[in-house]
Design a protein around this motif. Structure first.
Motif, mmCIF file in Angstrom:
data_model
loop_
_atom_site.group_PDB
_atom_site.id
_atom_site.type_symbol
_atom_site.label_atom_id
_atom_site.label_comp_id
_atom_site.label_asym_id
_atom_site.label_seq_id
_atom_site.Cartn_x
_atom_site.Cartn_y
_atom_site.Cartn_z
ATOM 1 N N GLY A 213 -10.528 3.700 -1.143
ATOM 2 C CA GLY A 213 -9.718 2.506 -1.409
ATOM 3 C C GLY A 213 -8.274 2.758 -1.034
ATOM 4 O O GLY A 213 -7.956 3.776 -0.398
ATOM 5 N N VAL A 214 -7.407 1.826 -1.413
ATOM 6 C CA VAL A 214 -5.977 2.020 -1.166
ATOM 7 C C VAL A 214 -5.252 2.020 -2.496
ATOM 8 O O VAL A 214 -5.646 1.338 -3.445
ATOM 9 N N ARG A 215 -4.197 2.809 -2.518
ATOM 10 C CA ARG A 215 -3.346 2.843 -3.710
ATOM 11 C C ARG A 215 -2.237 1.826 -3.531
ATOM 12 O O ARG A 215 -1.651 1.699 -2.455
ATOM 13 N N LEU A 216 -1.930 1.107 -4.594
ATOM 14 C CA LEU A 216 -0.943 0.033 -4.531
ATOM 15 C C LEU A 216 0.353 0.433 -5.237
ATOM 16 O O LEU A 216 0.374 1.352 -6.057
ATOM 17 N N ALA A 217 1.401 -0.293 -4.904
ATOM 18 C CA ALA A 217 2.716 0.022 -5.457
ATOM 19 C C ALA A 217 2.737 -0.117 -6.969
ATOM 20 O O ALA A 217 3.540 0.523 -7.645
ATOM 21 N N ASP A 218 1.864 -0.939 -7.532
ATOM 22 C CA ASP A 218 1.859 -1.099 -8.995
ATOM 23 C C ASP A 218 1.089 0.017 -9.692
ATOM 24 O O ASP A 218 0.887 -0.026 -10.900
ATOM 25 N N GLY A 219 0.628 1.018 -8.925
ATOM 26 C CA GLY A 219 -0.055 2.150 -9.525
ATOM 27 C C GLY A 219 -1.566 2.017 -9.536
ATOM 28 O O GLY A 219 -2.283 2.990 -9.806
ATOM 29 N N SER A 220 -2.062 0.849 -9.272
ATOM 30 C CA SER A 220 -3.517 0.650 -9.300
ATOM 31 C C SER A 220 -4.138 1.050 -7.966
ATOM 32 O O SER A 220 -3.437 1.310 -6.977
ATOM 33 N N THR A 221 -5.445 1.114 -7.941
ATOM 34 C CA THR A 221 -6.195 1.383 -6.715
ATOM 35 C C THR A 221 -7.083 0.188 -6.424
ATOM 36 O O THR A 221 -7.710 -0.356 -7.337
ATOM 37 N N LEU A 222 -7.090 -0.236 -5.181
ATOM 38 C CA LEU A 222 -8.000 -1.297 -4.758
ATOM 39 C C LEU A 222 -9.135 -0.610 -4.003
ATOM 40 O O LEU A 222 -8.920 -0.080 -2.906
ATOM 41 N N PRO A 223 -10.335 -0.579 -4.574
ATOM 42 C CA PRO A 223 -11.412 0.183 -3.948
ATOM 43 C C PRO A 223 -12.063 -0.557 -2.787
ATOM 44 O O PRO A 223 -12.045 -1.789 -2.739
ATOM 45 N N GLY A 224 -12.616 0.204 -1.879
ATOM 46 C CA GLY A 224 -13.338 -0.372 -0.747
ATOM 47 C C GLY A 224 -14.263 0.682 -0.171
ATOM 48 O O GLY A 224 -13.969 1.878 -0.238
ATOM 49 N N GLN A 225 -15.382 0.252 0.385
ATOM 50 C CA GLN A 225 -16.320 1.206 0.992
ATOM 51 C C GLN A 225 -15.672 1.899 2.184
ATOM 52 O O GLN A 225 -15.901 3.090 2.423
ATOM 53 N N ALA B 78 4.440 1.682 10.437
ATOM 54 C CA ALA B 78 4.483 2.332 9.129
ATOM 55 C C ALA B 78 3.217 3.121 8.841
ATOM 56 O O ALA B 78 3.007 3.573 7.723
ATOM 57 N N SER B 79 2.352 3.292 9.845
ATOM 58 C CA SER B 79 1.064 3.960 9.615
ATOM 59 C C SER B 79 1.185 5.466 9.480
ATOM 60 O O SER B 79 0.307 6.107 8.891
ATOM 61 N N ALA B 80 2.238 6.048 10.053
ATOM 62 C CA ALA B 80 2.373 7.507 10.005
ATOM 63 C C ALA B 80 2.676 7.951 8.575
ATOM 64 O O ALA B 80 3.282 7.217 7.809
ATOM 65 N N ASP B 81 2.228 9.162 8.242
ATOM 66 C CA ASP B 81 2.614 9.780 6.977
ATOM 67 C C ASP B 81 2.231 8.959 5.753
ATOM 68 O O ASP B 81 2.969 8.908 4.774
ATOM 69 N N VAL C 219 0.858 -1.191 0.000
ATOM 70 C CA VAL C 219 0.000 0.000 0.000
ATOM 71 C C VAL C 219 0.894 1.240 0.000
ATOM 72 O O VAL C 219 1.795 1.364 0.832
ATOM 73 N N THR C 220 0.636 2.133 -0.963
ATOM 74 C CA THR C 220 1.434 3.370 -1.022
ATOM 75 C C THR C 220 0.647 4.585 -0.550
ATOM 76 O O THR C 220 1.210 5.658 -0.375
ATOM 77 N N GLY C 221 -0.680 4.411 -0.365
ATOM 78 C CA GLY C 221 -1.466 5.539 0.111
ATOM 79 C C GLY C 221 -2.943 5.188 0.171
ATOM 80 O O GLY C 221 -3.343 4.089 -0.224
ATOM 81 N N VAL C 222 -3.706 6.147 0.698
ATOM 82 C CA VAL C 222 -5.159 5.994 0.719
ATOM 83 C C VAL C 222 -5.708 6.757 -0.486
ATOM 84 O O VAL C 222 -5.325 7.902 -0.725
ATOM 85 N N ALA C 223 -6.551 6.085 -1.244
ATOM 86 C CA ALA C 223 -7.200 6.765 -2.376
ATOM 87 C C ALA C 223 -8.371 7.570 -1.825
ATOM 88 O O ALA C 223 -9.222 7.031 -1.120
#
Lengths: 416, 416
Positions: free
Chosen positions: A203-215, A224-227, A191-195
């Protein structure tokens, strides 16, 4: 599909169209525990972690010891810890029934030992605190302590026995939690970030550039939760810990119960694991992510451990590792909603991640299923560090907007 | 194809028909060194090892220190060691030229240090022995020693400087030797025995049941050389050694030269490696193959190492391992022919495998190419343990036929 906090555009081709109820960033004990409990509530879940259980969960000693961990001024954390310990037998029994995995729950208590007069004064202070709180603990002579644990050195000065402490094999517990999840739950990506879309987590942004969506998105990335881009800054810092594993070469147990020692002012703990294993921990280092397994760290742990339990010298040293506890300003976890709608956190468990797994999993699953964080966790939201009324321990955030926003978050999740 | 020493029949379908001149069982430093030198002589060679360089060669400190290793009563071994050291610069230069690999040869000498009066008496005895042998070594005050190595503790009592000792990166040396071999030389299989036909070695038997044929077989299996089916019993025993590696976290060297310390009677050595690495060794354990990395072994190495070089405490502990030295009754290697025609041995290098690699490779390659073991190695054949005239150190074999047979072996190889 998503207007994320940074400027990259998400290619809709790479977005999974099968949006689940909950995406959990981090598949350690906390993330996997929440996923299991959320599934039991009927929610669809994804857990995103490139190597689940390889962080603090991999190193944890597995002590379930609210009494022997008790510290003046942390009464609220103590109550949360005791509640989680109370839930442990049921949590483990359900998990073992669901998976057939044995997670090595031990109910043999903790023996705290000291070597000099100052050590004994510290144990006596702890004992007094126990009595004030009405917690069970018993002072033992060296001889009584050695009758319980014959491997203890005769050089100890006295002991305190907390018979109601447990321990668990944290790796076995983690394996069981993963095994309890339906196939396809685990997404082995980083996970590289929150979408975030229109101010809401999608959702969450993934290292491969895609987004995994979620409600709803749950951040359970431990230290590793900070920042994390897209999430508000969290007052979580990595506290390095070196920890070792050993095992007897004759297959016999090295001890029957957890031994926590003060060796002339230095702390070391010994947690029996499996048939003949022992976890020896731990250093505590405020060096950010720079901590490593060091000559001095391992030397001091081995020195103190063999002073407590001399037969350890003959044991095989099977592992030396360093991991990072998610420390917080008040040593307590951060649980519940955030100023970002759709974004929930369950992190900052510091030294108590294994112990707090059941109560965290239950509370966050309740929040995810009902929109309400249960009372047991209500005092542990992010708001305590940012709301003006929260007094000492306020999180000095440089992000004023975000800090102001958190002030509006209560123990109820922003509308899903 | 082969009537082996056990009753299994070798399926001729599985036998490689391309018989090479030399098959070497064991691809550690000794086996790989022999292979390289034999190739240079024009011989076709196969080296058989499932994981070459994973044994003692992987753990070796890489000290090239005949002077500081010198022990009363081992003059013959000292001379062999000095001869090998003399050959080292050429050996390394040729190898580096052939492969482009840097093998980390250091010519910065060894500093021996002591902490108490007994330690200093031992250093003085060693210094006296040096003078008797005409070997260069110089007594230093603590201040002089610390001017050479500023990281040394001020608590040392005195030092002895052997400026002509070298050290080498044993893993880099091994990698270079493998790189110097033609493609196809290495056969990644486990040797289970020597294939013998009409009393003569004709190849090696592999774990997959096949036989790899060769005109001559060289056993270079280190501590695993004893009790190889088809070979005469060799008086080689595993001597366990625990050894550690560390590296500075700031990238700076931890020391410039090898430091051997007597810390109130306990031995520890520190060998700098690479830009910021350090090898810390070693325990010596007569437990057969049962030695493991133990809590006590690692603890004592770390304790003594940090006493000698306090800054080591801050270094990262990168490896803890145990390997097995091939010990012999007189601590010297076993080189040359055996009572089995076509079978040569190069094993038993005990603590000196890295140091003795050049002279061993040269001598065995000479034997393989010409049928004559050169004079430098002539005193180190298996015959010294078995021939009646060899006096003390005789190998007490329970295999009378074999022992008698060995008596007939001289320094010339049985007719190929």
């Amino acid at each position: 599909m998503s207007e994320t906090v940074d400027s990259e555009t998400v290619d809709s081709d790479t977005v999974d169209s099968d949006t689940v109820d909950v995406v959990i960033a981090g598949g350690g004990l906390i993330g996997a525990g929440i996923a299991w409990r959320a599934r039991q509530r009927g929610l669809t879940v994804r857990v995103v972690d490139p190597e689940p259980g390889s962080g603090a969960s991999h190193a944890a000693g597995g002590m379930l010891a609210p009494v022997s961990e008790a510290t003046y001024g942390e009464d609220r954390l103590l109550r949360l810890s005791q509640e989680s310990l109370r839930r442990y037998p049921t949590f483990v029994a359900e998990l073992q029934a669901a998976t057939g995995h044995d997670v090595g729950l031990r109910t043999t208590g903790t023996l705290m030992v000291g070597f000099d007069a100052d050590d004994m004064r510290a144990l006596d202070d702890l004992h007094r605190y126990h009595r004030e709180l009405g917690l069970p603990a018993e002072r033992l002579t060296p001889g009584e302590a050695r009758r319980l644990e014959p491997g203890l050195t005769p050089r100890l000065r006295g002991a305190l026995h907390a018979a109601s402490d447990y321990s668990v094999d944290a790796r076995a517990l983690h394996n069981a939690l993963l095994a309890a999840l339906p196939a396809g739950t685990l997404v082995r990506e980083r996970v590289t970030g929150v979408a975030v879309h229109n101010g809401r987590a999608v959702g969450v942004r993934l290292a491969d550039g895609s987004t995994l969506p979620g409600q709803t998105v749950v951040v359970a990335l431990g230290a590793a939760s900070a920042d994390l881009p897209g999430a508000p800054p969290l007052p979580v810092r990595p506290v390095g810990g070196q920890i070792l594993r050993a095992r007897s070469l004759d297959g016999e147990p090295l001890a029957e119960r957890t031994v926590r020692a003060l060796v002339r002012g230095r702390h070391v703990y010994l947690v029996p694991i499996g048939g003949n294993g022992m976890i020896i921990g731990a250093t505590s280092e405020e060096k950010g992510w720079h901590s490593r397994v060091t000559v001095g760290g391992v030397y001091e742990l081995l020195r103190d451990a063999t002073e407590v339990l001399p037969a350890l010298a003959e044991a095989e040293l099977t592992e030396t590792l360093v991991r990072f506890r998610p420390g917080t300003p008040d040593n307590a976890p951060i649980l519940g909603p955030t100023p970002v709608p759709g974004l929930v956190v369950a992190t900052g468990h510091y030294r108590n991640g294994v112990l707090l797994t059941p109560v965290t999993a239950d509370a966050i699953a309740e929040l995810l299923a009902t929109g309400t964080l249960p009372a047991v966790a209500a005092g542990f939201t992010l708001a305590r560090f940012t709301a003006p009324e929260s007094g000492p321990g306020r999180f000095a955030s440089s992000d004023t907007d975000s800090a102001a926003g958190v002030g509006r978050a209560a123990s109820h999740m922003p509308a899903v």
